[in-house]
Write an enzyme that holds these catalytic residues in place. Sequence first.
Site, PDB file in Angstrom:
ATOM      1  N   GLU A 274       0.828  -1.201   0.000  1.00  0.00           N
ATOM      2  CA  GLU A 274       0.000   0.000   0.000  1.00  0.00           C
ATOM      3  C   GLU A 274       0.867   1.257   0.000  1.00  0.00           C
ATOM      4  O   GLU A 274       1.895   1.324   0.679  1.00  0.00           O
ATOM      5  CB  GLU A 274      -0.936  -0.016   1.214  1.00  0.00           C
ATOM      6  CG  GLU A 274      -1.714  -1.325   1.321  1.00  0.00           C
ATOM      7  CD  GLU A 274      -3.066  -1.180   1.945  1.00  0.00           C
ATOM      8  OE1 GLU A 274      -3.438  -0.052   2.338  1.00  0.00           O
ATOM      9  OE2 GLU A 274      -3.762  -2.199   2.052  1.00  0.00           O
ATOM     10  N   ARG A 291      -1.958 -10.703   3.191  1.00  0.00           N
ATOM     11  CA  ARG A 291      -3.120 -11.571   3.020  1.00  0.00           C
ATOM     12  C   ARG A 291      -3.888 -11.121   1.779  1.00  0.00           C
ATOM     13  O   ARG A 291      -3.530 -10.148   1.136  1.00  0.00           O
ATOM     14  CB  ARG A 291      -4.044 -11.466   4.236  1.00  0.00           C
ATOM     15  CG  ARG A 291      -4.440 -10.024   4.550  1.00  0.00           C
ATOM     16  CD  ARG A 291      -5.483  -9.914   5.631  1.00  0.00           C
ATOM     17  NE  ARG A 291      -5.654  -8.561   6.105  1.00  0.00           N
ATOM     18  CZ  ARG A 291      -6.345  -7.609   5.496  1.00  0.00           C
ATOM     19  NH1 ARG A 291      -6.900  -7.853   4.318  1.00  0.00           N
ATOM     20  NH2 ARG A 291      -6.480  -6.407   6.026  1.00  0.00           N
ATOM     21  N   VAL A 294     -10.148  -7.581   0.881  1.00  0.00           N
ATOM     22  CA  VAL A 294     -11.574  -7.579   0.561  1.00  0.00           C
ATOM     23  C   VAL A 294     -11.791  -7.207  -0.906  1.00  0.00           C
ATOM     24  O   VAL A 294     -12.603  -7.794  -1.615  1.00  0.00           O
ATOM     25  CB  VAL A 294     -12.335  -6.592   1.484  1.00  0.00           C
ATOM     26  CG1 VAL A 294     -13.782  -6.417   1.023  1.00  0.00           C
ATOM     27  CG2 VAL A 294     -12.290  -7.063   2.928  1.00  0.00           C
ATOM     28  N   ARG A 337     -18.773  -1.698  -1.104  1.00  0.00           N
ATOM     29  CA  ARG A 337     -18.993  -2.548   0.067  1.00  0.00           C
ATOM     30  C   ARG A 337     -20.362  -2.223   0.650  1.00  0.00           C
ATOM     31  O   ARG A 337     -20.627  -1.087   1.052  1.00  0.00           O
ATOM     32  CB  ARG A 337     -17.922  -2.311   1.121  1.00  0.00           C
ATOM     33  CG  ARG A 337     -16.513  -2.583   0.649  1.00  0.00           C
ATOM     34  CD  ARG A 337     -15.545  -2.566   1.812  1.00  0.00           C
ATOM     35  NE  ARG A 337     -14.163  -2.652   1.375  1.00  0.00           N
ATOM     36  CZ  ARG A 337     -13.152  -2.995   2.166  1.00  0.00           C
ATOM     37  NH1 ARG A 337     -13.380  -3.247   3.443  1.00  0.00           N
ATOM     38  NH2 ARG A 337     -11.914  -3.050   1.698  1.00  0.00           N
TER      39      ARG A 337
END
Length: 456
Positions: A274, A291, A294, A337
């Site tokens: 990021e 990981r 989303v 989302r």
Amino acid sequence: MFNKILIANRGEIAVRIIRACKELRIKTVVVHSTADADSQAVQWADEAVCIGPPPPRDSYLHAPNIISAAEITGADAIHPGIGFLSERASFAMAVEACGLKFIGPSAASMDKMGDKAAARETMRAARVPVVPGTTAVQSVQEALQFAQKTGYPLLIKASNGGGGRGIRLVQNDEELPRQLDMAKAEAAASFGNPDVYIEKFVEEPRHIEVQIIADEHGHVVHLGERDCSVQRRHQKVLEEAPAAILTAAQRRAIGDAAVRAAQAVNYTNAGTVEFLVDKRGDFFFLEMNKRLQVEHCITEAITDIDLVKLQIRVAAGEKLPFSQKEVRWEGHAIECRINAEDPDRNFSPNAGRIDRVILPGGYGVRVDTHIYPGYEVPSYYDSLLAKVIAWDKTRAGAIARMQRALSEMEVTGIKTNIGFQRRILANAFFRRGEVTTDFIQRRILDGETGEDPRVV
């Protein structure tokens, strides 16, 4: 290839992993708390094991119960999903010690990137640009000395932080001691470690992240970037790929930097590097999420690469099936989302029974969800109900398709943010791509909406 994978997570990501495993003809085991006994993941998995009561510390964060479930069901690998134990090095180490495969990076890689202050030094050595900042700060005097050199505003951050917690913005010397104490207390409560560091606050930044995937044979590839600047309280609300602001040269530079970051810690499997991008177009390392994210779905939409399947194949020892030169990007994708929250009451979580669900469809629309009519949304976990992904050849087309999709979507019985997402899409600043991390507060909540009433 694995015969059986245990999924140590819940909600839509558990369903997502089950789907990938079915296509790979791999059996699945899902663990669940008593609150999730009627979940879609429990219904769809080949086997389900209850691992405890609703509080996460007694179930989804209880590593011994999860590993025991894997052993008694004969699983040969564990996929941690998103959140919970997915970035905990001690869990990855325990999984491997029990003869199981952890579908994610090694514990050693997690440790190298888990302490964000130390990670900054690793990135400097790898020639990845970083925001001016400190290592762990122990005293107010140290903090004041750094402030005198760099000036305000500053950010205090938890060294082991994540998810937007443990972050404090400081504007002057008078605020600094109190904010430092509060940041340390929050870091200790949230992450079990009170260590914090300080960095120069990048004004008017965009939050750009780069998806990487690395196999266990030394190959690292990036799959492009995502713009995650539409945030509220450091939590992502809407993401898009690619980032509309980057030139071809900037895109190559930030992708190459992400690959160097992964190589510097011998990273394997899927991860995200990021960055903050300032108004001049300069980018700076922010952190590495060790990981799946989303928002991985929008990268899948523009690359036609199934990231969950690729995670599993890489963990099974396979080589990446493509090189960097073979990665292709097409079109533009947006993810909204959909959360169980009440925007009219400061976005307070809204648990309860869902009465009716109508999901959008059609060309270029995908919905990842775990909800159904009659589903009881528990109050113990995050509020994510669904992810709506819209793809089109152009950004304007993707926005229009998402607006159409959300106009079809209906969830009743609880409050959701569907209407709020439609406000974002109608905002003139968003439609022009003029989005920084303060967009929601400044352009939506504070009234500078620039909305077009024809498309709300």
